[in-house]
Design a protein around this motif. Structure first.
Motif, short mmCIF file in Angstrom:
data_model
loop_
_atom_site.label_atom_id
_atom_site.label_comp_id
_atom_site.label_asym_id
_atom_site.label_seq_id
_atom_site.Cartn_x
_atom_site.Cartn_y
_atom_site.Cartn_z
N VAL A 180 0.81 -1.22 0.00
CA VAL A 180 0.00 0.00 0.00
C VAL A 180 0.84 1.27 0.00
CG1 VAL A 180 -1.89 -1.15 1.18
CG2 VAL A 180 -0.18 0.08 2.53
N SER A 181 2.15 1.10 -0.07
CA SER A 181 3.00 2.29 -0.09
C SER A 181 3.87 2.31 -1.33
CB SER A 181 3.85 2.37 1.19
OG SER A 181 4.56 1.15 1.38
N LYS A 209 -6.43 -0.31 8.93
CA LYS A 209 -5.92 0.82 8.15
C LYS A 209 -5.27 0.34 6.86
CE LYS A 209 -2.83 4.83 8.52
NZ LYS A 209 -1.88 5.56 9.41
N LYS A 213 -6.45 0.97 2.94
CA LYS A 213 -5.52 1.51 1.95
C LYS A 213 -5.41 0.58 0.74
CE LYS A 213 -2.46 4.46 4.70
NZ LYS A 213 -1.04 4.72 5.10
#
Length: 225
Positions: A180-181, A209, A213
């Motif tokens: 997710v990054s 979370k 994401k």
């Protein structure tokens, strides 16, 4: 110069530390409950999409199976079969040895943006991460969790050092901090660092979370290939 030397020493020190993992009974119970509920709901709701993807995969390359299963390494080094929608030609594993010198990420993983083994349908389902959906079955079986480090290949683990092996202290995940990054925009060592930080900080709210994401990433891909 002195600052750089200090930073290098601190980096080496981090790689020698033993990670303390959050394995509290309450968290593990909540995590497994979420895994079962979400995986079951996902498989039911997404079954029409599974059917469409199966038709498209077979239509483009009838010789190969719809589902590709591959040996991966899970918690405590235990091997299992991980499931994915097949995104490559049927003999992709045989062709890999001729592509290893074209690896586009640093470290022990193999990633190639324009991998010639990937089919047209495969490019789409990889970019949108739809190829990963069958791993919900792995979650139901207890081999994976919704959130955790990605399960490595045995040939990758064979070259792990002690620090890298700490990724195997928990169940691997369908998604995680890396997905997710930065995704494919970082090398292997950076990915390991992200996973180790997750092991230190993991908790139910952090998992929620990351899942939220992941939904955003599915809508707006962030570098998957």
């Amino acid at each position: 110069m002195e600052a750089s030397r200090t930073e290098a020493i601190q980096h080496r020190s981090r790689k020698q530390e033993k990670v303390t993992v959050n394995d509290s009974k309450g968290y593990l119970f909540a995590k497994r409950t979420l895994d079962i509920a979400a995986a079951t709901a996902g498989l039911i709701m997404l079954s029409p999409l599974f059917f469409i993807l199966a038709i498209l995969i077979k239509w483009e390359d009838p010789k190969g199976p719809v589902i590709f299963k591959q040996v991966r390494v899970g918690k405590d080094g235990k091997e299992f079969y991980m499931y994915k929608f097949r995104s490559m030609v049927n003999n992709a594993e045989d062709l890999l040895k001729d592509l290893l010198d074209k690896n586009e990420v640093s470290g022990l993983m193999f990633k190639m943006k324009d991998d010639p083994r990937v089919t047209k349908v495969g490019k789409f389902i990889r970019r949108t991460s739809l190829d990963e959906l069958p791993q919900l079955v792995n979650v139901l079986k207890g081999e994976m969790s919704l959130v955790g480090p990605r399960p490595p290949l045995p040939r990758e683990v064979a070259d792990y050092n002690t620090y890298h092996k700490q990724r195997l202290l928990v169940k691997p995940g369908c998604t995680g901090v890396w997905q997710v990054s930065a995704r494919n925009n970082v090398g292997f060592e950076e990915m390991v660092e992200m996973d180790i930080n997750y092991l230190k900080d993991r908790g139910f709210l952090l998992d929620i979370k990351i899942i939220l994401k992941t939904v955003v990433v599915l809508i707006k891909p962030n570098g998957a290939y």
